[in-house]
Scaffold this motif. Structure first.
Motif, PDB file in Angstrom:
ATOM      1  N   LYS A  41      73.985  58.773  29.210  1.00  0.00           N
ATOM      2  CA  LYS A  41      72.666  59.342  29.440  1.00  0.00           C
ATOM      3  C   LYS A  41      71.983  58.545  30.550  1.00  0.00           C
ATOM      4  O   LYS A  41      71.928  57.311  30.476  1.00  0.00           O
ATOM      5  N   LEU A  42      71.484  59.242  31.552  1.00  0.00           N
ATOM      6  CA  LEU A  42      70.879  58.589  32.712  1.00  0.00           C
ATOM      7  C   LEU A  42      69.377  58.851  32.749  1.00  0.00           C
ATOM      8  O   LEU A  42      68.922  59.970  32.509  1.00  0.00           O
ATOM      9  N   PHE A  43      68.618  57.794  33.062  1.00  0.00           N
ATOM     10  CA  PHE A  43      67.157  57.888  33.129  1.00  0.00           C
ATOM     11  C   PHE A  43      66.638  57.143  34.355  1.00  0.00           C
ATOM     12  O   PHE A  43      67.319  56.261  34.891  1.00  0.00           O
ATOM     13  N   VAL A  44      65.415  57.473  34.744  1.00  0.00           N
ATOM     14  CA  VAL A  44      64.674  56.690  35.736  1.00  0.00           C
ATOM     15  C   VAL A  44      63.485  56.049  35.029  1.00  0.00           C
ATOM     16  O   VAL A  44      62.803  56.698  34.227  1.00  0.00           O
ATOM     17  N   ALA A  45      63.242  54.759  35.310  1.00  0.00           N
ATOM     18  CA  ALA A  45      62.027  54.072  34.857  1.00  0.00           C
ATOM     19  C   ALA A  45      61.458  53.338  36.063  1.00  0.00           C
ATOM     20  O   ALA A  45      62.074  52.395  36.561  1.00  0.00           O
ATOM     21  N   SER A  46      60.315  53.789  36.540  1.00  0.00           N
ATOM     22  CA  SER A  46      59.755  53.253  37.783  1.00  0.00           C
ATOM     23  C   SER A  46      58.270  52.947  37.628  1.00  0.00           C
ATOM     24  O   SER A  46      57.565  53.638  36.889  1.00  0.00           O
ATOM     25  N   ASN A  47      57.822  51.943  38.358  1.00  0.00           N
ATOM     26  CA  ASN A  47      56.392  51.637  38.396  1.00  0.00           C
ATOM     27  C   ASN A  47      55.634  52.565  39.348  1.00  0.00           C
ATOM     28  O   ASN A  47      54.436  52.426  39.532  1.00  0.00           O
ATOM     29  N   GLY A  48      56.342  53.510  39.974  1.00  0.00           N
ATOM     30  CA  GLY A  48      55.704  54.433  40.906  1.00  0.00           C
ATOM     31  C   GLY A  48      54.897  55.519  40.207  1.00  0.00           C
ATOM     32  O   GLY A  48      54.929  55.661  38.985  1.00  0.00           O
ATOM     33  N   LEU A  49      54.203  56.315  41.008  1.00  0.00           N
ATOM     34  CA  LEU A  49      53.415  57.425  40.473  1.00  0.00           C
ATOM     35  C   LEU A  49      54.333  58.570  40.060  1.00  0.00           C
ATOM     36  O   LEU A  49      55.390  58.784  40.640  1.00  0.00           O
ATOM     37  N   GLU A  50      53.896  59.335  39.069  1.00  0.00           N
ATOM     38  CA  GLU A  50      54.725  60.404  38.506  1.00  0.00           C
ATOM     39  C   GLU A  50      55.125  61.447  39.558  1.00  0.00           C
ATOM     40  O   GLU A  50      56.294  61.839  39.651  1.00  0.00           O
ATOM     41  N   ASP A  51      54.172  61.914  40.371  1.00  0.00           N
ATOM     42  CA  ASP A  51      54.472  62.945  41.367  1.00  0.00           C
ATOM     43  C   ASP A  51      55.440  62.435  42.431  1.00  0.00           C
ATOM     44  O   ASP A  51      56.268  63.192  42.951  1.00  0.00           O
ATOM     45  N   THR A  92      53.228  47.469  32.318  1.00  0.00           N
ATOM     46  CA  THR A  92      54.407  46.690  32.711  1.00  0.00           C
ATOM     47  C   THR A  92      55.656  47.558  32.593  1.00  0.00           C
ATOM     48  O   THR A  92      55.704  48.527  31.830  1.00  0.00           O
ATOM     49  N   LYS A  93      56.684  47.196  33.343  1.00  0.00           N
ATOM     50  CA  LYS A  93      57.980  47.883  33.252  1.00  0.00           C
ATOM     51  C   LYS A  93      58.609  47.650  31.881  1.00  0.00           C
ATOM     52  O   LYS A  93      59.302  48.521  31.353  1.00  0.00           O
ATOM     53  N   THR A  94      58.356  46.490  31.280  1.00  0.00           N
ATOM     54  CA  THR A  94      58.882  46.188  29.935  1.00  0.00           C
ATOM     55  C   THR A  94      58.366  47.210  28.925  1.00  0.00           C
ATOM     56  O   THR A  94      59.128  47.748  28.113  1.00  0.00           O
ATOM     57  N   GLU A  95      57.078  47.500  28.986  1.00  0.00           N
ATOM     58  CA  GLU A  95      56.467  48.475  28.084  1.00  0.00           C
ATOM     59  C   GLU A  95      57.019  49.877  28.358  1.00  0.00           C
ATOM     60  O   GLU A  95      57.305  50.647  27.431  1.00  0.00           O
ATOM     61  N   LEU A  96      57.192  50.209  29.634  1.00  0.00           N
ATOM     62  CA  LEU A  96      57.713  51.521  30.024  1.00  0.00           C
ATOM     63  C   LEU A  96      59.121  51.734  29.462  1.00  0.00           C
ATOM     64  O   LEU A  96      59.429  52.791  28.899  1.00  0.00           O
ATOM     65  N   LEU A  97      59.969  50.716  29.596  1.00  0.00           N
ATOM     66  CA  LEU A  97      61.337  50.826  29.090  1.00  0.00           C
ATOM     67  C   LEU A  97      61.343  50.941  27.565  1.00  0.00           C
ATOM     68  O   LEU A  97      62.135  51.700  26.993  1.00  0.00           O
ATOM     69  N   ARG A  98      60.442  50.218  26.908  1.00  0.00           N
ATOM     70  CA  ARG A  98      60.375  50.284  25.447  1.00  0.00           C
ATOM     71  C   ARG A  98      60.049  51.719  24.991  1.00  0.00           C
ATOM     72  O   ARG A  98      60.664  52.239  24.063  1.00  0.00           O
ATOM     73  N   ILE A  99      59.115  52.365  25.659  1.00  0.00           N
ATOM     74  CA  ILE A  99      58.752  53.748  25.331  1.00  0.00           C
ATOM     75  C   ILE A  99      59.955  54.670  25.526  1.00  0.00           C
ATOM     76  O   ILE A  99      60.258  55.516  24.677  1.00  0.00           O
ATOM     77  N   LEU A 100      60.653  54.501  26.634  1.00  0.00           N
ATOM     78  CA  LEU A 100      61.825  55.331  26.929  1.00  0.00           C
ATOM     79  C   LEU A 100      62.886  55.186  25.832  1.00  0.00           C
ATOM     80  O   LEU A 100      63.398  56.182  25.304  1.00  0.00           O
ATOM     81  N   LEU A 101      63.215  53.934  25.501  1.00  0.00           N
ATOM     82  CA  LEU A 101      64.250  53.684  24.487  1.00  0.00           C
ATOM     83  C   LEU A 101      63.840  54.257  23.132  1.00  0.00           C
ATOM     84  O   LEU A 101      64.652  54.873  22.432  1.00  0.00           O
TER      85      LEU A 101
END
Length: 241
Positions: free
Chosen positions: A128-138, A166-175
């Motif tokens: 399963k492939l995902f993107v997790a970025s600090n960039g804007l959604e659009d 933070t990217k740490t929080e973003l990845l936690r949500i994804l997982l």
């Protein structure tokens, strides 16, 4: 960034990795050659800010914004134009996004070599492939659409879309959202290393973009110098029991 491996990180030959359920990718400096889009937009943005009377003086050096890639936009402008006030920073957000989307639609932007082929090969293997970025959604969505990557990803996660600090929080949500217990976090900045390690996951550092400092990837489990090394890493990884 030098292509040499610094510190105690292992190279791909000696790394002992477990096969992941998912691989999560940063965007800028990992999948997408950001400078092919960012630098023309950056110069146009400052031209407009000067025309609108919001900025005076020469455009800050390109190195200043390239050195900030991977940060949240709010932090980027504090580094690029610390003397400007919050209203100017927010106008810069709007302009840069608009100019980058126009630039993407106009064509000529680049992914790193072998990105499409490598992502396709990994997806064919059932990852399963995902993107997790600090960039804007659009911005993230536009890159994926223009470069015809949408069918390869299970989900696109951005700090702008999720409202994370933070990217740490973003990845936690994804997982958590996808019930994933084992993943590789693939990226080129220290925030990617922190995100992976902060969530107990394997980190693959990308040393080909050249935006970060030499110690940027310290703590990575493996450092790669070309994107297509990921297929061999996956194929040689151990299936966890």
């Amino acid at each position: 960034m030098s292509n040499e491996v610094h510190g105690t990180e292992q190279n791909a030959v000696h790394a002992k990795l477990n096969k992941p359920e998912a691989i999560v990718f940063d965007m800028d400096g990992t999948l997408f050659q950001t400078e092919s889009l960012l630098l023309p937009a950056y110069h146009k943005m400052f031209d407009i800010l000067r025309e609108e009377g919001l900025y005076v003086g020469p455009t800050p050096p390109e190195e200043r914004i390239l050195g900030c890639l991977g940060m949240l936009l709010a932090d980027i402008w504090k580094n690029v134009m610390p003397e400007a006030d919050e209203a100017v920073h927010r106008r810069a957000d709007e302009l840069l996004l608009q100019l980058e989307i126009e630039g993407l639609e106009a064509g000529g932007t680049l992914l790193y070599p072998q990105v499409v082929e490598t992502l396709t090969a990994l997806k064919e293997r059932g990852v399963k492939l995902f993107v997790a970025s600090n960039g804007l959604e659009d911005y993230i969505h536009s890159i994926v659409v223009v470069h015809e990557l949408k069918a390869l990803f299970e989900g696109l996660y951005s700090a702008g879309g999720q409202g994370t600090a933070t990217k740490t929080e973003l990845l936690r949500i994804l997982l958590d959202n996808h019930g994933i217990s084992s993943a590789w976090m693939v990226g080129d900045r220290s925030s990617d290393v922190q995100a992976g390690k902060g969530n107990g996951q394997t980190v693959i550092g990308c040393a080909y973009a050249g935006f970060g400092r030499q110690d940027e990837l310290k703590g990575s489990d493996v450092i790669i110098t070309s994107f297509d090394e990921l297929v061999d890493l996956y194929d040689n990884a151990t299936i966890s029991e």
